[in-house]
Enzyme design. Structure first.
Site, PDB file in Angstrom:
ATOM      1  N   TYR A 155       0.732  -1.195  -0.004  1.00 49.92           N
ATOM      2  CA  TYR A 155      -0.181  -0.230   0.037  1.00 49.92           C
ATOM      3  C   TYR A 155       1.183   1.182   0.126  1.00 49.92           C
ATOM      4  O   TYR A 155       0.454   2.323  -0.461  1.00 49.92           O
ATOM      5  CB  TYR A 155      -0.850   0.264   1.185  1.00 49.92           C
ATOM      6  CG  TYR A 155      -1.840  -1.089   1.299  1.00 49.92           C
ATOM      7  CD1 TYR A 155      -2.167  -1.897   0.273  1.00 49.92           C
ATOM      8  CD2 TYR A 155      -2.859  -1.210   2.344  1.00 49.92           C
ATOM      9  CE1 TYR A 155      -3.144  -2.986   0.433  1.00 49.92           C
ATOM     10  CE2 TYR A 155      -3.651  -2.313   2.443  1.00 49.92           C
ATOM     11  CZ  TYR A 155      -3.945  -3.098   1.671  1.00 49.92           C
ATOM     12  OH  TYR A 155      -4.763  -4.036   1.544  1.00 49.92           O
ATOM     13  N   HIS A 163       0.261 -11.496   1.701  1.00 45.99           N
ATOM     14  CA  HIS A 163      -0.796 -10.787   1.195  1.00 45.99           C
ATOM     15  C   HIS A 163      -1.346 -11.423  -0.129  1.00 45.99           C
ATOM     16  O   HIS A 163      -2.493 -11.431  -0.347  1.00 45.99           O
ATOM     17  CB  HIS A 163       0.085  -9.184   0.485  1.00 45.99           C
ATOM     18  CG  HIS A 163      -0.974  -8.277   0.239  1.00 45.99           C
ATOM     19  ND1 HIS A 163      -0.650  -7.043   0.178  1.00 45.99           N
ATOM     20  CD2 HIS A 163      -2.475  -8.265   0.026  1.00 45.99           C
ATOM     21  CE1 HIS A 163      -1.870  -6.156  -0.045  1.00 45.99           C
ATOM     22  NE2 HIS A 163      -2.746  -7.103  -0.174  1.00 45.99           N
TER      23      HIS A 163
END
Length: 275
Positions: free
Chosen positions: A47, A105
């Site tokens: 992110y 992730h």
């Protein structure tokens, strides 16, 4: 706020997702959420906002032990040395000596599952994270991590909402005491004017989004991390905790199509691989 007990954690059922929030916008959003009572913040290496999240945690002044912080290692960094470096880098950016949940992730095609998951376990043993988890793992990969490697997986974070079912995966996870964290819980805005949800919402003096979140949050072992950068949106999502659905509401939602996936990048695993 109600919490799920998993892997030695008490993870609040409703958290704040921070995907695509950057810099000052991200910091302001996290500070606002913490001021409103959120105690579950979700970020990730990919992110690019861990520094902003860390700054918000410090500025908010909420005791560290009261806030659940999740971050994740990107699928290109699953080799043991790369994962250890990624974890150290995330902790440095967050300004923390540990996170509550450290997750893979995305699975990588051809990944060495044992090496990657055992590295997660070593980070847990070293106190860099209180618990470990995975994201976007279909049943076959989750079973490999849990049953073949023997990993104490606390949570699997997957896309889950009223238009995408996860029944087979949820049944397995519930039987193993593994929490499901629902990302994209509002189907990237597709539910705001959904006719069936709107009809339910009118009966409960709520919004369609609140109905969709309430449906998730009432399920055993399920948490949700909707993203909202604005205080009013964060406050509205908190309002879902007060919505009480009835059996007819659940029947209507159960009849909706459950095959509408919003997130399916080129590197995604085979979602329907169940064994």
């Amino acid at each position: 706020m109600d919490a799920i007990t998993t892997g030695g954690l008490r993870m609040p059922r409703l958290g704040l997702g921070t995907f695509r929030m950057q810099g000052a916008v991200c910091q302001s959003a996290v500070e606002s959420a913490l001021a409103l009572g959120y105690r579950h913040i979700d970020t990730a290496q990919m992110y690019g906002n861990e520094e902003a999240v860390g700054a918000a945690l410090r500025a908010a002044g909420v005791p560290r032990h009261e806030v659940h912080v999740t971050t994740k290692v990107w699928w290109e960094n699953l080799a043991p040395d790369a994962m250890r470096r990624a974890c150290d880098d995330s902790l440095r950016k967050l300004g923390l000596d540990h996170v509550d949940l450290y997750m893979i992730h995305w699975p990588a095609r051809g990944m060495d599952m044992r090496a990657s998951v055992e590295t997660l376990m070593a980070l847990r043993e070293a106190g860099r994270t209180r618990a470990i988890g995975v994201c976007n793992f279909p049943l076959a990969l989750l079973r490999e991590a849990v049953e073949t490697v023997g990993a104490p997986i606390a949570a699997n974070q997957v896309e889950y909402h009223v238009l995408l079912g996860q029944t087979v995966l949820r049944d397995y996870m519930r039987g193993r005491g593994i929490a499901l964290t629902a990302y994209c819980p509002l189907a990237q805005g597709r539910l705001a004017e959904h006719p069936a949800l709107s009809a339910i919402a009118r009966r409960h003096d709520a919004s369609p989004a609140q109905v969709a979140l309430a449906w998730l949050l009432e399920q055993d072992g399920v948490a949700a991390i909707p993203k909202s950068s604005r205080p009013e949106g964060q406050r509205a999502n908190l309002g879902a905790l007060a919505v009480r659905l009835d059996d007819e509401d659940r029947r209507v939602i159960a009849a909706l199509p459950k095959d509408q996936r919003c997130v399916n990048p080129p590197f995604a695993p085979a979602w329907d691989k169940a064994a």
